[in-house]
Design a protein around this motif. Structure first.
Motif, short mmCIF file in Angstrom:
data_model
loop_
_atom_site.label_atom_id
_atom_site.label_comp_id
_atom_site.label_asym_id
_atom_site.label_seq_id
_atom_site.Cartn_x
_atom_site.Cartn_y
_atom_site.Cartn_z
N ASN A 154 15.21 -5.10 13.06
CA ASN A 154 15.12 -3.80 13.72
C ASN A 154 14.20 -2.84 12.98
N GLU A 155 13.39 -3.38 12.07
CA GLU A 155 12.50 -2.54 11.28
C GLU A 155 11.06 -3.03 11.34
N ILE A 156 10.13 -2.12 11.05
CA ILE A 156 8.70 -2.46 11.02
C ILE A 156 8.18 -2.16 9.62
N GLU A 157 7.60 -3.14 8.98
CA GLU A 157 6.98 -2.92 7.68
C GLU A 157 5.50 -2.63 7.90
N MET A 158 5.05 -1.46 7.46
CA MET A 158 3.68 -1.01 7.72
C MET A 158 2.94 -0.85 6.40
N THR A 159 1.68 -1.31 6.40
CA THR A 159 0.83 -1.22 5.21
C THR A 159 -0.35 -0.30 5.49
N PHE A 160 -0.66 0.55 4.51
CA PHE A 160 -1.76 1.51 4.64
C PHE A 160 -2.65 1.46 3.40
N LEU A 161 -3.90 1.85 3.58
CA LEU A 161 -4.79 2.14 2.46
C LEU A 161 -5.25 3.58 2.68
N THR A 162 -4.66 4.49 1.93
CA THR A 162 -4.91 5.91 2.19
C THR A 162 -5.75 6.55 1.09
N GLU A 163 -6.55 7.51 1.49
CA GLU A 163 -7.40 8.22 0.54
C GLU A 163 -6.79 9.57 0.14
N SER A 164 -5.68 9.93 0.75
CA SER A 164 -5.01 11.19 0.44
C SER A 164 -3.51 10.92 0.33
N LEU A 165 -3.12 10.34 -0.79
CA LEU A 165 -1.73 9.87 -0.95
C LEU A 165 -0.74 11.02 -1.07
N TYR A 166 -1.00 11.95 -1.97
CA TYR A 166 0.00 12.96 -2.31
C TYR A 166 0.01 14.17 -1.40
N GLU A 167 -1.04 14.39 -0.66
CA GLU A 167 -1.06 15.52 0.26
C GLU A 167 -0.96 15.04 1.71
N GLY A 168 -2.01 14.38 2.18
CA GLY A 168 -2.04 13.94 3.57
C GLY A 168 -0.92 12.99 3.94
N PHE A 169 -0.83 11.85 3.23
CA PHE A 169 0.16 10.83 3.61
C PHE A 169 1.59 11.32 3.35
N ALA A 170 1.82 11.92 2.19
CA ALA A 170 3.17 12.35 1.84
C ALA A 170 3.72 13.36 2.85
N ARG A 171 2.87 14.29 3.28
CA ARG A 171 3.32 15.32 4.23
C ARG A 171 3.55 14.71 5.62
N TRP A 172 2.73 13.73 6.00
CA TRP A 172 2.94 13.04 7.27
C TRP A 172 4.24 12.25 7.24
N TYR A 173 4.51 11.60 6.12
CA TYR A 173 5.70 10.76 5.98
C TYR A 173 6.98 11.58 6.14
N ILE A 174 6.97 12.82 5.66
CA ILE A 174 8.16 13.67 5.73
C ILE A 174 8.61 13.89 7.17
N MET A 175 7.66 13.83 8.11
CA MET A 175 7.98 14.07 9.52
C MET A 175 8.99 13.04 10.06
N PHE A 176 9.00 11.83 9.50
CA PHE A 176 9.91 10.80 10.00
C PHE A 176 10.68 10.12 8.85
N ALA A 177 10.77 10.82 7.71
CA ALA A 177 11.36 10.23 6.50
C ALA A 177 12.81 9.79 6.67
N ASP A 178 13.56 10.45 7.57
CA ASP A 178 14.96 10.08 7.76
C ASP A 178 15.12 8.73 8.45
N TYR A 179 14.03 8.19 8.97
CA TYR A 179 14.06 6.87 9.63
C TYR A 179 13.20 5.85 8.87
N ALA A 180 12.87 6.16 7.63
CA ALA A 180 11.93 5.30 6.91
C ALA A 180 12.29 5.15 5.44
N GLU A 181 11.62 4.19 4.81
CA GLU A 181 11.81 3.93 3.38
C GLU A 181 10.47 3.57 2.76
#
Length: 315
Positions: free
Chosen positions: A266-293
């Motif tokens: 029931n889960e999806i494992e997703m892989t990314f290569l991001t150029e903005s880890l601590y600002e762009g990706f981290a802030r996007w992740y917070i939007m759905f963090a309660d459903y993710a790990e």
């Protein structure tokens, strides 16, 4: 495509460019180079004034033109769809030029195709996003002329978060559309480097008579080099999300360096290569963090925790 249709299409393509390479024709029509050479000989025998140069390509003698082209029903539908997209994606100057070109195209359509186009016009709608109305309406037109004529552009530009305008001299190498906005890439004399400029932040723009002072690669080659450079700067991220929210991530995931995903129960494992880890990706992740790990890296977990604590402090 039968041979007659292919030869006609080759003739049209030869008229669309100053020089056409045999390999380009082979790639477009999925035929061998030997077949291309045979089709070219057929055109020559039919009286089409062609000349070719080894290693360069084929050209039609200046002044030769086909009689008015007849378009298919599918091509006519493509024209009207493109016209609607142009209304949304381009500025007034380019819209007017495209509309003028469309009148010429419609003038050579058969009666049935004209009826089809007229019937479709009221059934295709593209929503426009409200843009900055203070930007000049001819920005893209000026930039395209500068690129084709290799002339320097003078513009007044207001960067994001800056209340003051800066005067720039740029040598634009291309334009592109991304995230609802038009951008240009150009060598900026003010910064002595290549920069990206968003068209709606241009306050004033003027095409000067001064030629480029540098030789530039094409936009495509520039972007390929940037992509290659960024590849070594990107950081790998692996997260696991609940399948119930996976569908809501589809539209934005590519902006954060999405690489691949695999479904595990029931889960999806997703892989990314991001150029903005601590600002762009981290802030996007917070939007759905309660459903993710976050599986990796650990530093991303620390950053998300810091952001969450800041949010709680403001409660």
């Amino acid at each position: 495509m039968n041979r007659f249709d292919r030869i006609t299409a080759i003739l049209i393509q030869l008229q669309s460019k100053r020089v056409v390479k045999a390999q380009d024709l082979a790639d477009r029509f999925n035929i061998s180079l030997r077949t291309v050479y045979r089709d070219i000989r057929t055109l020559e025998e039919a009286g089409v004034p062609l000349y070719g140069e080894a290693g360069v390509g084929y050209s039609i003698v200046e002044g030769y033109r086909l009689p008015p082209v007849m378009f298919t029903q599918d091509e006519a539908m493509a024209f009207i769809t493109a016209e609607k997209l142009m209304e949304k994606l381009s500025e007034t100057a380019i819209q007017n030029n495209f509309r003028s070109a469309m009148y010429k195209i419609k003038s050579v359509l058969r009666g049935s195709e004209k009826d089809l186009v007229e019937g479709l016009e009221d059934h295709i709608h593209v929503r426009k996003k409200k843009k900055n109305t203070t930007a000049p309406e001819n920005s893209l037109d000026v930039l395209l002329k500068a690129i084709s004529e290799k002339r320097i552009v003078k513009m007044s530009y207001r960067a994001f978060g800056n209340e003051q305008n800066t005067e720039r001299l740029i040598e634009p190498i291309g334009i592109y559309y991304e995230n609802e906005y038009w951008y240009t890439v150009g060598y900026c004399h003010y910064r002595s480097d290549y920069r990206h400029f968003r068209a709606d932040r241009v306050v004033a723009i003027l095409l000067t008579g001064e030629p480029f002072r540098k030789e530039h690669a094409s936009l495509q080659k520039y972007q390929e080099q940037i992509k290659q450079d960024l590849h070594f700067k990107r950081e790998k991220v692996v997260i696991r999300v609940d399948k119930t929210i996976g569908m809501y991530l589809q539209e934005r995931k590519h902006y954060y360096g999405f690489v691949s995903e695999k479904i595990e129960g029931n889960e999806i494992e997703m892989t990314f290569l991001t150029e903005s880890l601590y600002e762009g990706f981290a802030r996007w992740y917070i939007m759905f963090a309660d459903y993710a790990e976050i599986l990796e890296p650990t530093s991303l977990k620390v950053r998300v925790k810091e952001l969450a604590e800041k949010i709680l402090q403001k409660e």
